[in-house]
Design an enzyme around this catalytic site. Structure first.
Site, PDB file in Angstrom:
ATOM      1  N   GLU A 156       0.850  -1.195   0.000  1.00 30.47           N
ATOM      2  CA  GLU A 156       0.000   0.000   0.000  1.00 30.47           C
ATOM      3  C   GLU A 156       0.884   1.243   0.000  1.00 30.47           C
ATOM      4  OE1 GLU A 156      -3.539   0.211   2.587  1.00 30.47           O
ATOM      5  OE2 GLU A 156      -2.651   2.048   3.374  1.00 30.47           O
ATOM      6  N   THR A 159      -3.965   4.752  -1.366  1.00 25.87           N
ATOM      7  CA  THR A 159      -4.986   5.267  -0.451  1.00 25.87           C
ATOM      8  C   THR A 159      -5.691   6.491  -1.034  1.00 25.87           C
ATOM      9  OG1 THR A 159      -3.511   6.739   0.732  1.00 25.87           O
ATOM     10  CG2 THR A 159      -3.673   4.491   1.573  1.00 25.87           C
ATOM     11  N   TYR A 160      -6.828   6.812  -0.415  1.00 26.24           N
ATOM     12  CA  TYR A 160      -7.652   7.929  -0.863  1.00 26.24           C
ATOM     13  C   TYR A 160      -7.828   8.911   0.278  1.00 26.24           C
ATOM     14  CZ  TYR A 160     -11.674  10.301  -2.974  1.00 26.24           C
ATOM     15  OH  TYR A 160     -12.525  11.232  -3.515  1.00 26.24           O
ATOM     16  N   HIS A 197      -8.140   2.944  -3.584  1.00 27.78           N
ATOM     17  CA  HIS A 197      -9.021   3.071  -2.424  1.00 27.78           C
ATOM     18  C   HIS A 197     -10.031   4.177  -2.755  1.00 27.78           C
ATOM     19  CE1 HIS A 197      -5.932   1.456   0.743  1.00 27.78           C
ATOM     20  NE2 HIS A 197      -5.702   0.936  -0.446  1.00 27.78           N
ATOM     21  N   ASP A 201     -13.356   7.867   7.478  1.00 25.07           N
ATOM     22  CA  ASP A 201     -13.655   8.412   8.812  1.00 25.07           C
ATOM     23  C   ASP A 201     -14.473   9.686   8.661  1.00 25.07           C
ATOM     24  OD1 ASP A 201     -12.400   6.475  10.384  1.00 25.07           O
ATOM     25  OD2 ASP A 201     -10.440   7.322   9.889  1.00 25.07           O
ATOM     26  N   TYR A 246     -11.458  -5.672  10.543  1.00 20.70           N
ATOM     27  CA  TYR A 246     -10.776  -5.223  11.759  1.00 20.70           C
ATOM     28  C   TYR A 246     -10.555  -6.351  12.763  1.00 20.70           C
ATOM     29  CZ  TYR A 246     -11.949  -0.903   9.487  1.00 20.70           C
ATOM     30  OH  TYR A 246     -12.035   0.086   8.535  1.00 20.70           O
ATOM     31  N   HIS A 250     -13.674  -2.742  14.782  1.00 17.98           N
ATOM     32  CA  HIS A 250     -13.653  -1.323  14.397  1.00 17.98           C
ATOM     33  C   HIS A 250     -14.003  -0.468  15.618  1.00 17.98           C
ATOM     34  CE1 HIS A 250     -15.203   2.449  12.499  1.00 17.98           C
ATOM     35  NE2 HIS A 250     -14.134   2.248  11.744  1.00 17.98           N
ATOM     36  N   GLN A 300      -7.139  -4.282   8.928  1.00 13.49           N
ATOM     37  CA  GLN A 300      -6.461  -3.192   9.621  1.00 13.49           C
ATOM     38  C   GLN A 300      -5.152  -3.756  10.181  1.00 13.49           C
ATOM     39  OE1 GLN A 300      -5.558  -0.290  10.078  1.00 13.49           O
ATOM     40  NE2 GLN A 300      -7.474   0.641  10.781  1.00 13.49           N
TER      41      GLN A 300
HETATM   42  P1  FAD Z   1     -17.772   0.287   7.274  1.00 14.42           P
HETATM   43  O1  FAD Z   1     -17.572  -1.082   6.765  1.00 14.42           O
HETATM   44  O2  FAD Z   1     -18.930   1.062   6.742  1.00 14.42           O
HETATM   45  O3  FAD Z   1     -17.893   0.202   8.876  1.00 14.42           O
HETATM   46  C1  FAD Z   1     -17.824   1.383   9.680  1.00 14.42           C
HETATM   47  C2  FAD Z   1     -18.483   1.122  11.021  1.00 14.42           C
HETATM   48  O4  FAD Z   1     -19.889   1.004  10.841  1.00 14.42           O
HETATM   49  C3  FAD Z   1     -18.038  -0.167  11.719  1.00 14.42           C
HETATM   50  O5  FAD Z   1     -18.006   0.090  13.094  1.00 14.42           O
HETATM   51  C4  FAD Z   1     -19.148  -1.159  11.379  1.00 14.42           C
HETATM   52  O6  FAD Z   1     -19.267  -2.166  12.374  1.00 14.42           O
HETATM   53  C5  FAD Z   1     -20.350  -0.232  11.373  1.00 14.42           C
HETATM   54  N1  FAD Z   1     -21.431  -0.675  10.491  1.00 14.42           N
HETATM   55  C6  FAD Z   1     -21.326  -1.083   9.204  1.00 14.42           C
HETATM   56  N2  FAD Z   1     -22.562  -1.358   8.714  1.00 14.42           N
HETATM   57  C7  FAD Z   1     -23.444  -1.098   9.693  1.00 14.42           C
HETATM   58  C8  FAD Z   1     -24.868  -1.158   9.810  1.00 14.42           C
HETATM   59  N3  FAD Z   1     -25.630  -1.553   8.788  1.00 14.42           N
HETATM   60  N4  FAD Z   1     -25.442  -0.809  10.987  1.00 14.42           N
HETATM   61  C9  FAD Z   1     -24.692  -0.389  12.031  1.00 14.42           C
HETATM   62  N5  FAD Z   1     -23.327  -0.312  11.995  1.00 14.42           N
HETATM   63  C10 FAD Z   1     -22.736  -0.653  10.838  1.00 14.42           C
HETATM   64  N6  FAD Z   1      -9.419   5.626   5.185  1.00 14.42           N
HETATM   65  C11 FAD Z   1      -9.265   6.627   4.276  1.00 14.42           C
HETATM   66  O7  FAD Z   1      -9.717   7.747   4.507  1.00 14.42           O
HETATM   67  N7  FAD Z   1      -8.590   6.399   3.096  1.00 14.42           N
HETATM   68  C12 FAD Z   1      -8.071   5.186   2.777  1.00 14.42           C
HETATM   69  O8  FAD Z   1      -7.484   5.031   1.692  1.00 14.42           O
HETATM   70  C13 FAD Z   1      -8.219   4.108   3.716  1.00 14.42           C
HETATM   71  N8  FAD Z   1      -7.728   2.877   3.450  1.00 14.42           N
HETATM   72  C14 FAD Z   1      -7.922   1.852   4.334  1.00 14.42           C
HETATM   73  C15 FAD Z   1      -7.459   0.566   4.014  1.00 14.42           C
HETATM   74  C16 FAD Z   1      -7.634  -0.493   4.903  1.00 14.42           C
HETATM   75  C17 FAD Z   1      -7.124  -1.869   4.534  1.00 14.42           C
HETATM   76  C18 FAD Z   1      -8.281  -0.258   6.165  1.00 14.42           C
HETATM   77  C19 FAD Z   1      -8.453  -1.378   7.146  1.00 14.42           C
HETATM   78  C20 FAD Z   1      -8.764   1.005   6.483  1.00 14.42           C
HETATM   79  C21 FAD Z   1      -8.601   2.072   5.577  1.00 14.42           C
HETATM   80  N9  FAD Z   1      -9.092   3.366   5.845  1.00 14.42           N
HETATM   81  C22 FAD Z   1      -8.920   4.380   4.940  1.00 14.42           C
HETATM   82  C23 FAD Z   1      -9.763   3.650   7.134  1.00 14.42           C
HETATM   83  C24 FAD Z   1     -11.297   3.474   7.059  1.00 14.42           C
HETATM   84  O9  FAD Z   1     -11.832   4.422   6.174  1.00 14.42           O
HETATM   85  C25 FAD Z   1     -11.855   3.659   8.475  1.00 14.42           C
HETATM   86  O10 FAD Z   1     -11.450   2.591   9.292  1.00 14.42           O
HETATM   87  C26 FAD Z   1     -13.367   3.904   8.582  1.00 14.42           C
HETATM   88  O11 FAD Z   1     -13.616   4.353   9.914  1.00 14.42           O
HETATM   89  C27 FAD Z   1     -14.237   2.681   8.339  1.00 14.42           C
HETATM   90  O12 FAD Z   1     -14.295   2.339   7.032  1.00 14.42           O
HETATM   91  P2  FAD Z   1     -14.988   0.944   6.569  1.00 14.42           P
HETATM   92  O13 FAD Z   1     -14.979   0.939   5.104  1.00 14.42           O
HETATM   93  O14 FAD Z   1     -14.396  -0.195   7.283  1.00 14.42           O
HETATM   94  O15 FAD Z   1     -16.490   1.204   7.105  1.00 14.42           O
END
Ligand code: FAD
Length: 296
Positions: free
Chosen positions: A16, A48-49, A77, A109, A148, A152, A179
């Protein structure tokens, strides 16, 4: 090529990178990083984005270069929490025009900006981004998602985080990247519990070689990842010895990777922090073990 096709036949090694941040918006230094990483023959490189700031828009450019100039598969991403559907369509269209076939679909985030309007979002979770891209670009992209090992930070428990993960996979994520974690037991628990709940896509282990004590503590806090006792004593002892911390970081990550490969991991994804020499040092440590990943 879609990463899901590669994963049908082999475990992957990937890296990455992130678009370099500077006031001039100059990203040229990333191409030296990519040239160096390319020599290690990865299965793919992800970019990354950043939803805001100077790097906005650079992900498409870098992912396109990786694919078209370096002839390495790239994964762009894409976060959705502060995007509109129109913006997502525009980015996907650009990726498609540049032959980038892989997207890591993320929620992102919540911006710290006080003005951020949480009431009128077009996307709330990553799964909605999966559904939207599948609807608008049915066969163009292989989608993946984040997961995670230590839950998360916003999830109220591991169980509910896994439920959300299953929904994300059902919405179209064809493989997952974890993560960072420093204790492999969390990864094994995630894989075991995910399988019990019918999440059967490959789960690639995200490994971050720590090379600086201060940034390690900051990153671990930000990502909600715990630091095992053994590693924390090393950090305390060598906090003021950057060269020693670098050696420790490379060797700690190397050890994690050996253990993961021994236990049949489906892919290793190295968070390079744009420091190719660190990935090179790991590869130099264990060339034979890395070949074992694919039973070469
Ligand atoms: P989601 O899968 O939507 O989950 C977010 C939260 O919502 C979790 O707590 C989940 O349990 C909860 N949730 C999901 N669906 C529901 C539902 N239906 N009802 C209630 N709760 C729900 N960030 C960046 O800004 N740029 C990047 O390029 C980037 N790259 C990353 C690459 C990797 C491999 C990882 C692990 C993380 C990366 N991140 C990046 C960070 C990521 O954007 C954050 O961790 C963010 O807070 C969560 O994103 P997610 O796609 O996992 O969210």
């Amino acid at each position: 090529m879609k990463i899901s096709e590669i994963l049908k036949n082999k475990a992957t090694i990937s890296f990455e990178v992130f678009p370099p941040k500077n006031n001039q918006g100059d990203i040229s230094s990333i191409y030296h990083t990519i040239s160096e990483l390319a020599q290690l023959n990865p299965d793919f490189i992800s970019v990354t984005y950043g939803a805001g700031g100077s790097t906005k828009g650079k992900t498409v450019e870098i992912a396109s270069k990786i694919k078209n100039d370096y002839h390495i598969e790239s994964v762009a991403h894409l976060t959705c929490i502060s995007s509109t559907k129109e913006e997502v369509i525009k980015i996907c269209q650009q990726l498609k025009e540049n032959n980038v076939e892989n997207i890591l679909a993320l929620r992102g985030d919540y911006p710290k900006d006080q003005q951020f309007d949480k009431e009128h979002l077009e996307f709330h979770y990553a799964k909605e981004l999966d559904q939207f891209i599948k609807q608008e670009f049915p066969n163009d992209f292989c989608l993946s998602g984040a997961c995670y090992p230590e839950t998360h930070q916003e999830a109220d428990c591991f169980e509910n985080d896994l439920k959300a993960l299953k929904e994300k996979v059902d919405a179209g994520a064809e493989y997952l990247i974890t993560q960072i974690f420093f204790d492999n037991q969390y990864y094994y628990r995630l894989v075991k519990e995910a399988r019990k709940r019918g999440i059967d896509v490959p789960i690639l282990a995200g490994i971050m070689p720590i090379t600086n004590s201060k940034s390690l503590l900051h990153t671990a806090k930000m990502c909600g990842c715990s630091i095992p006792y053994q590693l924390s004593t090393m950090i305390e002892s060598y906090y003021h010895y950057p060269e020693a911390m670098k050696e420790i970081g490379i060797n700690y990550a190397t050890h994690q990777i050996i253990d993961l490969i021994t236990n049949g991991v489906e892919g290793i994804h190295i968070y390079t922090m744009n420091k190719p020499e660190i990935a090179q040092a790991i590869f130099k440590n264990i060339p034979t073990v890395l070949k074992e990943l694919n039973h070469e």
